[in-house]
Design a protein around this motif. Structure first.
Motif, PDB file in Angstrom:
ATOM      1  N   THR A 118      -8.565  -1.331  -4.259  1.00 26.15           N
ATOM      2  CA  THR A 118      -8.999   0.040  -4.522  1.00 26.15           C
ATOM      3  C   THR A 118      -8.384   0.547  -5.811  1.00 26.15           C
ATOM      4  O   THR A 118      -7.159   0.598  -5.954  1.00 26.15           O
ATOM      5  CB  THR A 118      -8.580   0.969  -3.368  1.00 26.15           C
ATOM      6  N   LEU A 162     -11.960   3.100   1.184  1.00 26.35           N
ATOM      7  CA  LEU A 162     -10.578   2.680   1.449  1.00 26.35           C
ATOM      8  C   LEU A 162     -10.166   3.026   2.879  1.00 26.35           C
ATOM      9  O   LEU A 162      -9.605   2.201   3.608  1.00 26.35           O
ATOM     10  CB  LEU A 162      -9.611   3.368   0.468  1.00 26.35           C
ATOM     11  N   LEU A 209      -4.060  -0.948  -2.767  1.00 28.86           N
ATOM     12  CA  LEU A 209      -4.308   0.339  -3.408  1.00 28.86           C
ATOM     13  C   LEU A 209      -3.547   0.312  -4.736  1.00 28.86           C
ATOM     14  O   LEU A 209      -2.313   0.216  -4.748  1.00 28.86           O
ATOM     15  CB  LEU A 209      -3.794   1.476  -2.519  1.00 28.86           C
ATOM     16  N   ASN A 226      -2.159   2.106  -7.604  1.00 32.12           N
ATOM     17  CA  ASN A 226      -1.789   3.491  -7.905  1.00 32.12           C
ATOM     18  C   ASN A 226      -1.571   3.651  -9.405  1.00 32.12           C
ATOM     19  O   ASN A 226      -0.460   3.944  -9.858  1.00 32.12           O
ATOM     20  CB  ASN A 226      -0.531   3.837  -7.098  1.00 32.12           C
ATOM     21  N   TYR A 276      -2.744   8.073  -7.128  1.00 34.91           N
ATOM     22  CA  TYR A 276      -2.826   8.210  -5.665  1.00 34.91           C
ATOM     23  C   TYR A 276      -1.573   8.818  -5.038  1.00 34.91           C
ATOM     24  O   TYR A 276      -1.460   8.824  -3.802  1.00 34.91           O
ATOM     25  CB  TYR A 276      -3.166   6.854  -5.022  1.00 34.91           C
ATOM     26  N   VAL A 299       0.482  -1.054  -1.424  1.00 36.06           N
ATOM     27  CA  VAL A 299       0.395  -0.147  -2.573  1.00 36.06           C
ATOM     28  C   VAL A 299       1.126  -0.777  -3.748  1.00 36.06           C
ATOM     29  O   VAL A 299       2.282  -1.190  -3.628  1.00 36.06           O
ATOM     30  CB  VAL A 299       1.035   1.220  -2.232  1.00 36.06           C
TER      31      VAL A 299
END
Ligand code: AMP
Length: 193
Positions: free
Chosen positions: A102, A113, A131, A133, A138, A164
């Protein structure tokens, strides 16, 4: 492997996010993997797909007829799967992918997501979810996640559902070390050999 990428359809987003999208596309193609994504030609979606092609990789777009009719489909995709509904589209994206990445995005990206994360939480699949970032985009969502864990709306062990990272390089470092499980029929065939 096929890597599913969720990201913005907007072209108006800051340049560092576009650079991250191109880096994801390049990393996928350089490894001989395939891109699975929403099939759009716009925004970060288009940037990822075009970079995969620029580096000689293959692109699988899954797009609902209604979006294709609005002429936002990436018609150069090696495979463009046209679905009747958004739900069917997401099911095929899930099935065709070995991992999910993502990038920054809007409501569509967030929805994708959170759905794939919920499905992993409920053990419908166990594929890795990243994810990225980029530039702290985010951080507010991660603060919301913290709130969810702190107030026991989700168990702490579910922090592992989403990995993450701060950079695209970290995604590929993790994916390079990842071996997807064999499909059930392949396992049976090798057991018999
Ligand atoms: P958003 O983050 O709201 O821009 O939505 C992007 C996500 O929703 C992508 O990962 C796509 O799967 C889907 N999506 C949104 N807009 C489009 C579009 N024009 N063409 C194809 N997919 C789209």
């Amino acid at each position: 492997m096929n890597i599913c990428v969720y990201c913005a359809s907007s072209d108006l987003v800051p340049e560092p996010y576009k650079a991250a999208a191109r880096a994801v596309g390049a990393g996928i193609a350089q490894r001989g993997w395939g891109l699975v994504y929403g099939g759009g030609s716009v925004g970060l979606m288009g940037a990822v797909a075009r970079q995969v092609h620029a580096e000689g990789g293959s692109v699988i777009g899954i797009i609902p007829q209604a979006l294709l009719d609005r002429e936002v489909g990436y018609i150069d995709a090696d495979e463009l799967v046209v679905t009747l509904t958004m739900r069917e589209r997401k099911r095929i994206m899930d099935e065709r992918s070995d991992a999910f990445v993502t990038l920054p995005g809007g409501f569509g990206t967030l929805e994708e997501l959170l759905e794939i994360t919920t499905l992993r939480q409920l053990a419908y699949h166990d594929k890795p979810i990243f994810l990225v970032n980029v530039d702290g985009f985010y951080d507010p969502l991660l603060a919301m996640f913290d709130q969810i864990f702190a107030q026991s709306f989700a168990h702490e062990r579910h922090r592992r559902l989403v990995t993450v990272v701060r950079s695209v390089d970290e995604v590929f470092a993790a994916l390079d070390a990842y071996t997807p499980p064999l499909p059930p029929d392949a396992a049976t065939a090798s057991d018999l050999a």
